[in-house]
Design a protein around this motif. Sequence first.
Motif, PDB file in Angstrom:
ATOM      1  N   ASN A   1       0.772  -1.117   0.083  1.00 16.14           N
ATOM      2  CA  ASN A   1      -0.046  -0.097   0.228  1.00 16.14           C
ATOM      3  C   ASN A   1       0.753   1.540  -0.096  1.00 16.14           C
ATOM      4  OD1 ASN A   1      -2.583  -1.786   0.167  1.00 16.14           O
ATOM      5  ND2 ASN A   1      -2.242  -1.447   2.333  1.00 16.14           N
ATOM      6  N   GLN A   2       2.246   1.428   0.745  1.00 16.38           N
ATOM      7  CA  GLN A   2       2.847   2.400   0.873  1.00 16.38           C
ATOM      8  C   GLN A   2       4.511   1.881   0.545  1.00 16.38           C
ATOM      9  OE1 GLN A   2       1.825   5.410   1.084  1.00 16.38           O
ATOM     10  NE2 GLN A   2       0.350   5.271   2.373  1.00 16.38           N
ATOM     11  N   PRO A   3       4.618   1.924  -0.561  1.00 19.37           N
ATOM     12  CA  PRO A   3       6.166   1.678  -1.086  1.00 19.37           C
ATOM     13  C   PRO A   3       7.284   2.159   0.177  1.00 19.37           C
ATOM     14  CG  PRO A   3       5.043   2.756  -2.830  1.00 19.37           C
ATOM     15  CD  PRO A   3       4.361   2.973  -2.035  1.00 19.37           C
ATOM     16  N   SER A   4       8.238   1.390   0.180  1.00 18.46           N
ATOM     17  CA  SER A   4       9.676   2.052   1.415  1.00 18.46           C
ATOM     18  C   SER A   4      10.270   1.845   0.137  1.00 18.46           C
ATOM     19  CB  SER A   4       9.715   1.278   1.701  1.00 18.46           C
ATOM     20  OG  SER A   4      10.072  -0.619   1.146  1.00 18.46           O
ATOM     21  N   GLN A   5      11.171   3.178   0.311  1.00 17.99           N
ATOM     22  CA  GLN A   5      12.515   3.398  -0.435  1.00 17.99           C
ATOM     23  C   GLN A   5      13.424   2.660  -0.339  1.00 17.99           C
ATOM     24  OE1 GLN A   5      14.070   7.360   1.875  1.00 17.99           O
ATOM     25  NE2 GLN A   5      12.773   8.645   0.222  1.00 17.99           N
TER      26      GLN A   5
ATOM     27  N   THR B   1       8.549  -4.366   0.453  1.00 20.18           N
ATOM     28  CA  THR B   1       7.553  -4.370   0.380  1.00 20.18           C
ATOM     29  C   THR B   1       6.872  -5.052   1.297  1.00 20.18           C
ATOM     30  OG1 THR B   1       6.925  -6.969  -0.999  1.00 20.18           O
ATOM     31  CG2 THR B   1       7.761  -4.177  -2.477  1.00 20.18           C
TER      32      THR B   1
ATOM     33  N   GLU C   1       4.484  -5.029   4.885  1.00 19.71           N
ATOM     34  CA  GLU C   1       4.105  -4.074   6.073  1.00 19.71           C
ATOM     35  C   GLU C   1       3.449  -4.531   6.841  1.00 19.71           C
ATOM     36  OE1 GLU C   1       2.105  -1.276   2.536  1.00 19.71           O
ATOM     37  OE2 GLU C   1       1.037  -3.035   2.313  1.00 19.71           O
TER      38      GLU C   1
END
Length: 122
Positions: A75-79, A83, A85
């Motif tokens: 839902n919120q990609p990380s830098q 993936t 969560e």
Amino acid sequence: MGIQFEQALGLHADALRLRAERSKVLASNIANVSTPGFQARDMDFRASMEQLASGDEDGMLAVSDGPALGYRRPNQPSQDGNTVELGVEQAAFSQNTADFQTSLAFLNMKLKGLAKAINGTS
């Protein structure tokens, strides 16, 4: 005349195996929450059970060799490219655990019913 346990137990034993396999996948996701570039995986339990119910040989391979796994979309990609969560994985793991307990309860009831039939008690 012998008892065919595979027929008597239905798909409950297969459901337990699939639930256990899914627990391993979800636990791996949780364990790698801080691993850069790790891609969260999951299985489609319903599709795997439908494959087993249809008598498809690929479905039997899914139980013995491991079900087909797919990648989870975050839902919120990380830098760092990870993936996983944590909240999503913990919720999925918790739900899978509850479903495992339900499948185990059904299997236990089936076995108790078979024991009563064999022993002739009510």
